[in-house]
Write an enzyme that holds these catalytic residues in place. Sequence first.
Site, mmCIF file in Angstrom:
data_model
loop_
_atom_site.group_PDB
_atom_site.id
_atom_site.type_symbol
_atom_site.label_atom_id
_atom_site.label_comp_id
_atom_site.label_asym_id
_atom_site.label_seq_id
_atom_site.Cartn_x
_atom_site.Cartn_y
_atom_site.Cartn_z
ATOM 1 N N SER A 167 0.763 -1.062 -0.044
ATOM 2 C CA SER A 167 0.011 0.011 0.058
ATOM 3 C C SER A 167 0.970 1.358 0.146
ATOM 4 C CB SER A 167 -0.733 -0.039 1.311
ATOM 5 O OG SER A 167 -1.406 1.162 1.595
ATOM 6 N N TYR A 179 -2.304 5.273 -3.994
ATOM 7 C CA TYR A 179 -3.435 6.265 -3.609
ATOM 8 C C TYR A 179 -2.912 7.440 -4.494
ATOM 9 C CZ TYR A 179 -5.908 3.895 -0.402
ATOM 10 O OH TYR A 179 -6.793 3.085 0.336
ATOM 11 N N THR A 199 -6.267 2.613 -6.513
ATOM 12 C CA THR A 199 -7.391 2.329 -5.876
ATOM 13 C C THR A 199 -8.116 3.557 -6.132
ATOM 14 O OG1 THR A 199 -5.998 1.057 -4.132
ATOM 15 C CG2 THR A 199 -8.289 2.189 -3.369
ATOM 16 N N ARG A 254 -16.775 5.623 9.296
ATOM 17 C CA ARG A 254 -16.322 4.491 10.044
ATOM 18 C C ARG A 254 -16.663 4.694 11.391
ATOM 19 N NH1 ARG A 254 -10.753 3.111 6.654
ATOM 20 N NH2 ARG A 254 -11.798 2.974 4.672
ATOM 21 N N LYS A 285 -8.368 -0.701 -9.005
ATOM 22 C CA LYS A 285 -8.797 -1.366 -7.839
ATOM 23 C C LYS A 285 -10.244 -0.649 -7.270
ATOM 24 C CE LYS A 285 -7.808 -3.106 -3.317
ATOM 25 N NZ LYS A 285 -8.546 -2.016 -2.291
ATOM 26 N N HIS A 303 -13.713 -2.457 -1.110
ATOM 27 C CA HIS A 303 -12.540 -2.094 -0.145
ATOM 28 C C HIS A 303 -12.972 -2.727 1.225
ATOM 29 C CE1 HIS A 303 -9.451 0.898 0.347
ATOM 30 N NE2 HIS A 303 -9.722 0.883 1.640
#
Length: 393
Positions: free
Chosen positions: A129, A157, A183, A192, A265, A289
């Site tokens: 990542s 990213y 992504t 969240r 993605k 995700h």
Amino acid sequence: MSTPFANFQYGIYLEGALNGKRPSHPMGWDALEAEATERLAPGPRGYLNGGAGTEDTMRANLEAFRRQRIVPRMLRDVETRSLARRVLGTDLPAPLLVAPIGVQSIVHPDGELAVARGAAATGIPMIASTASSYTLEAIAEAGTASEAATPRWYQLYWPRGRELARSLVERAEAAGYGAIVVTLDTWLLGWRPRDLQQAYLPFLESVGIANYLSDPVFRSTLEKTPEEDPMAAVGQFVGVFSNPTVTWDDLAFLRECTSLPIVLKGILHADDAREAAARGVDGLIVSNHGGRQVDGAIGALDALPGVVDAVGGEVEVLFDSGVRCGADIFKALALGARAVCVGRPVMWGLTVGGEEGVKTVLQSLLAELDLTLALSGLANVDQIDRSALTTRP
Ligand SMILES: Cc1cc2nc3c(=O)[nH]c(=O)nc-3n(C[C@H](O)[C@H](O)[C@H](O)COP(=O)(O)O)c2cc1C
Ligand SMILES: CCCCC(=O)C(=O)O
């Protein structure tokens, strides 16, 4: 020759019978999750296990797998088997990769370095990542220390500022990463509740920004060095890590930056898959995700057949979100995935056993997949197709 993963479980039985040696961590998937969950402090636990909103989509990912059932076939000579598959021009021992997961040091101090080593020991590629706790160069080095041949991919990213994007991609290419995974579903972090409730975000503690702090382009945008003013660097990261203005047209810029395969993605809609194919991307990952972004979104496995039908012949379609066991990998392959990425289970292995835990999780998934294949009457992964499944209402 049978797969290199065959009989992994007999080794465990034998160790138990001959030496009284039991595995050092749980061998059942639910037990592994439970043990990892128990070990983690509340902040990292919520971050890893949590999803967006009511977590409806996170549950939908798991439920979609439970609705698909394998219908095994008999009397088909499965003595000689292979899980090997070529994915994006690279020969892999199995159609399996480690999904890109950021901030891994929140669950184990060795974080991505342990995952790189554990993955390399099994030949399974890791997708590193952008938001890793260690630099992409350090992760690459950890992954090659033992097994030079294991490929690795880099997840981008897409940041604000094209020069920063170019710098990250060029660094990844220089460090030997074999594909760029962009992504698309996290231009903004989802809602969240578990993290909000605890006011927990790893980046605020400077975890997950190593690739930025080590980047000359990022550093050149700071008034003071990150060493002098760490919080200003964190603030700058939060402002630039992702760029919601990016559109399909920007993909041409990425194509100019690198000759590596480009994988998108976070594709769920067949029309987006067609658009991606028309733009000449090399691969897609059908993913939501892990239910962390759009609560209420379609379970990822439910989206897979539509995307495969739209572009499966033109673009390689990979899959993640909800894979928890060997049978799940089989089901995603049956619905047309070229390869499958596993996310949270690898993190649970990392939590419980570091590098060894990662290795055990991957070996177990491979052994389970091999057994599922054989016991379903199939000898290689190319024989897995939709006829192997039935849908439970
Ligand atoms: C803690 C955590 C961090 C993640 N970080 C990233 C990331 O940095 N980049 C990325 O593309 N996806 C990231 N993901 C999403 C995974 O790549 C993958 O899509 C997801 O874990 C699949 O769901 P599953 O693990 O429930 O199967 C992250 C997921 C988790 C759980
Ligand atoms: C900057 C976000 C990286 C982590 C991530 O993708 C996630 O938590 O889902």
